[in-house]
Every structure is written in C-alpha cells, then in structure tokens.
Design a protein around this motif. Sequence first.
Motif, mmCIF file in Angstrom:
data_model
loop_
_atom_site.group_PDB
_atom_site.id
_atom_site.type_symbol
_atom_site.label_atom_id
_atom_site.label_comp_id
_atom_site.label_asym_id
_atom_site.label_seq_id
_atom_site.Cartn_x
_atom_site.Cartn_y
_atom_site.Cartn_z
ATOM 1 N N MET A 83 72.005 -102.307 54.497
ATOM 2 C CA MET A 83 72.369 -102.366 55.822
ATOM 3 C C MET A 83 73.844 -102.712 55.869
ATOM 4 N N GLY A 84 74.511 -101.968 56.962
ATOM 5 C CA GLY A 84 75.723 -102.460 57.010
ATOM 6 C C GLY A 84 76.941 -101.496 55.747
ATOM 7 N N GLU A 85 76.286 -100.967 54.977
ATOM 8 C CA GLU A 85 77.071 -100.108 53.746
ATOM 9 C C GLU A 85 76.851 -98.525 54.002
ATOM 10 N N LEU A 86 77.765 -97.876 53.418
ATOM 11 C CA LEU A 86 77.579 -96.350 53.463
ATOM 12 C C LEU A 86 77.606 -95.924 52.333
ATOM 13 N N THR A 87 77.036 -94.764 52.069
ATOM 14 C CA THR A 87 77.105 -93.872 50.792
ATOM 15 C C THR A 87 77.465 -92.451 51.216
ATOM 16 N N THR A 88 77.674 -91.384 50.018
ATOM 17 C CA THR A 88 77.759 -90.158 50.153
ATOM 18 C C THR A 88 76.671 -89.275 49.683
ATOM 19 N N TYR A 89 76.776 -87.859 49.996
ATOM 20 C CA TYR A 89 75.737 -87.098 49.639
ATOM 21 C C TYR A 89 75.902 -86.988 48.044
ATOM 22 N N SER A 90 77.132 -86.781 47.596
ATOM 23 C CA SER A 90 77.559 -86.818 46.017
ATOM 24 C C SER A 90 76.865 -87.932 45.338
ATOM 25 N N ALA A 91 76.931 -88.967 45.913
ATOM 26 C CA ALA A 91 76.748 -90.488 45.360
ATOM 27 C C ALA A 91 75.091 -90.350 45.403
ATOM 28 N N ILE A 92 74.457 -89.873 46.216
ATOM 29 C CA ILE A 92 72.929 -89.980 46.353
ATOM 30 C C ILE A 92 72.435 -88.935 45.107
ATOM 31 N N ALA A 93 73.222 -87.694 44.955
ATOM 32 C CA ALA A 93 73.052 -86.799 43.956
ATOM 33 C C ALA A 93 73.279 -87.475 42.576
ATOM 34 N N LYS A 94 74.313 -88.222 42.227
ATOM 35 C CA LYS A 94 74.442 -88.655 40.950
ATOM 36 C C LYS A 94 73.542 -89.575 40.657
ATOM 37 N N GLY A 95 73.000 -90.592 41.733
ATOM 38 C CA GLY A 95 72.056 -91.757 41.595
ATOM 39 C C GLY A 95 70.836 -90.884 41.233
ATOM 40 N N ILE A 96 70.320 -89.770 41.665
ATOM 41 C CA ILE A 96 69.048 -89.344 41.154
ATOM 42 C C ILE A 96 69.092 -88.443 39.976
ATOM 43 N N GLY A 97 70.433 -88.356 39.445
ATOM 44 C CA GLY A 97 70.765 -87.840 37.979
ATOM 45 C C GLY A 97 70.751 -86.383 38.201
ATOM 46 N N ASN A 98 71.419 -85.907 39.150
ATOM 47 C CA ASN A 98 71.643 -84.337 39.426
ATOM 48 C C ASN A 98 72.929 -84.348 40.150
ATOM 49 N N ASN A 99 74.168 -84.424 39.480
ATOM 50 C CA ASN A 99 75.483 -84.225 40.093
ATOM 51 C C ASN A 99 75.586 -83.011 41.095
ATOM 52 N N LYS A 100 74.808 -81.953 40.573
ATOM 53 C CA LYS A 100 75.330 -80.736 41.490
ATOM 54 C C LYS A 100 74.224 -80.440 42.442
ATOM 55 N N ALA A 101 73.490 -81.308 42.802
ATOM 56 C CA ALA A 101 72.661 -80.879 44.062
ATOM 57 C C ALA A 101 73.083 -81.451 45.115
ATOM 58 N N CYS A 102 74.155 -81.741 45.485
ATOM 59 C CA CYS A 102 74.635 -82.097 46.986
ATOM 60 C C CYS A 102 74.091 -81.389 48.038
ATOM 61 N N ARG A 103 74.297 -80.164 47.869
ATOM 62 C CA ARG A 103 73.487 -79.209 49.141
ATOM 63 C C ARG A 103 71.912 -79.658 49.171
ATOM 64 N N ALA A 104 71.273 -79.712 48.031
ATOM 65 C CA ALA A 104 69.884 -79.881 48.259
ATOM 66 C C ALA A 104 69.665 -81.386 48.653
ATOM 67 N N VAL A 105 70.593 -82.504 48.261
ATOM 68 C CA VAL A 105 70.420 -83.664 48.806
ATOM 69 C C VAL A 105 70.476 -83.672 50.234
ATOM 70 N N GLY A 106 71.466 -82.877 50.699
ATOM 71 C CA GLY A 106 71.626 -82.801 52.088
ATOM 72 C C GLY A 106 70.451 -82.399 52.837
ATOM 73 N N THR A 107 69.926 -81.194 52.270
ATOM 74 C CA THR A 107 68.692 -80.710 52.841
ATOM 75 C C THR A 107 67.520 -81.787 53.042
ATOM 76 N N ALA A 108 67.322 -82.403 51.974
ATOM 77 C CA ALA A 108 66.457 -83.267 51.800
ATOM 78 C C ALA A 108 66.367 -84.381 53.060
ATOM 79 N N ILE A 109 67.772 -84.791 52.945
ATOM 80 C CA ILE A 109 68.198 -86.036 53.915
ATOM 81 C C ILE A 109 67.721 -85.268 55.356
#
Length: 284
Positions: free
Chosen positions: A210-236
């Motif tokens: 809480m009180g922190e922010l991250t990015t779509y690309s950071a989420i993609a990297k965190g789940i082990g798929n750097n190229k999945a930014c668009r898919a991450v955005g759709t899931a979010i």
Amino acid sequence: MMSENTNYIRVAKAIEYISQNFKEQPSLSEIAEHIHLSQAHFQRVFTAWAGISPKKFLQYISLEHAKSILKNNKENSVLDAAFDTGLSSISRLHDLFIQIEGMSPAEYKNGGESLQIHYSFSETRFGLIIIASTAKGICHMAFTENHEDAFSQLQAQFPNAKFVQQENELQRKAMSIFQLNPNNLSEIKLHLKGTEFQLKVWESLLKIPMGELTTYSAIAKGIGNNKACRAVGTAIGSNPVAFLIPCHRVIQSSGHIGGYMWGTTRKTAIIGWEGAKTHATDSD
C-alpha cells in the motif's frame, strides 16, 4: 450527515479539477469554487474524507508524485522486495492474507451452475460497491453507479448460479479493507475464476505494498515474461475484485496514471488516499 458516497462524489469532482490543472497548482479557493462549496465547507468535507488536507493530498495524486516513486526506486525494486519477503513485509496491510482458489473446470463450463452466490451493496469512501461471495470466498467486487447494472454484470459472469441478496461474514471481513486498519483485518479468501496466467498476475498484484506503485513492465518481468506487457495489462483489466486485488497500484512506465476499469478519477483518488494514509502512518 453526509454519506461517504456523497462526499466521494464531491471529492471526485475536486480531484478531476486538480488533475486537469495541477501544473497551475490551484488554490483551495479555486477548487472550492469549482465544486460550488465554500472554502471552509470544502476543507471540512475533504479532510473528513481523506484524513488529510486538500493541499497535502494534492502531493499524492499529481503525476509528478507517480513519476518520483518510480524514479527514486530502480525499476522492479518495490515489486522485487515484496516478492522476496512476501505479504507480511513492508506492506501497510501486513496482517492481510489473501488466498486465491480457482474454480474447477466443471464450474467454468457450467457458468457457475450449482453455485449459490450471496451479494450485497455498500457505500465506501470511493463510491457504491457491489460485493459477492460463494461458500469458498469473495468472487466479485466492483464499483458501480446503480444497483441494476451492477447485478446484471454479476449475473453475466455466473449465468447459471443462484443469487441471494444478503450480506454475510465473508463480505463484512472483505469490506474492512476500506478502513485500512491492519490490526482489525482478518484473513480474506477469494474464490476466483481465471486462466493460469490471470491468476499469476492477480497474485503478483497482492504483493505491491500500500502506498507504492509499479508498472506493467515490472509485473511482466516479475512473473518471468518480459514481453508480456500487453497480456499483463489485459489480465489486470480483467481483475474481478476491485481494491482487494490492487490493480490501481499499476501505472504506465511514463508515470501517467493509466486506465482503470472503474474510472481514472477513482484510481487517482485511491492512489492519493493510500499515499496520504501511508505517509501519515509513517509520520506517527
């Protein structure tokens, strides 16, 4: 006495004005005049809603605030730290533990057949919300403008389920998250349907403090798929439980707030309120 929802509507109008004019740093009188309230009344309403003055709150909802959070942390540092230490680390909600339990293939196929879903409506500081639960946990939570549309959207997700309009203990526990008092939060269970990828993304969102922010690309990297930014955005964007799974804490790499299923003004308000509350707690 004004309801939380009425106050949020007024505060939302102020936030929209501030978001559009933040470069000019509008004064208290200018903002109050825009929403047709006296300065004193506006100050009282806003401070009661946010627990902090409009001037202080402005610091947490500006785009520059979002950019500074990302600039002052190496990309992924917030997310990586949360992954390394788990939900009980630096998050202000350190006593909140959320379990995700996906539905069975049969439940998928049958559109919720044999499920009994209890649902209710509640006013929150961010507007009216519908919340629904099965015997296993919370299955749906969404901000809404009216009861009928909200229930229709719930039915569309589970077309064969049996619905009962009734609040229960699961829902009451989940709604306690809006109080943001970690000492009073009990375990909240989620009963969600989603693909393996969606569940992985949603689970990663739970680890953003809480009180922190991250990015779509950071989420993609965190789940082990750097190229999945668009898919991450759709899931979010498919997040079925507003606020409990904090998709509002994900913004664009540029620092812009980005989209939100329940409106960018509401997203901005939530980010600002969480930032203000976190800052106030840190200062105690």
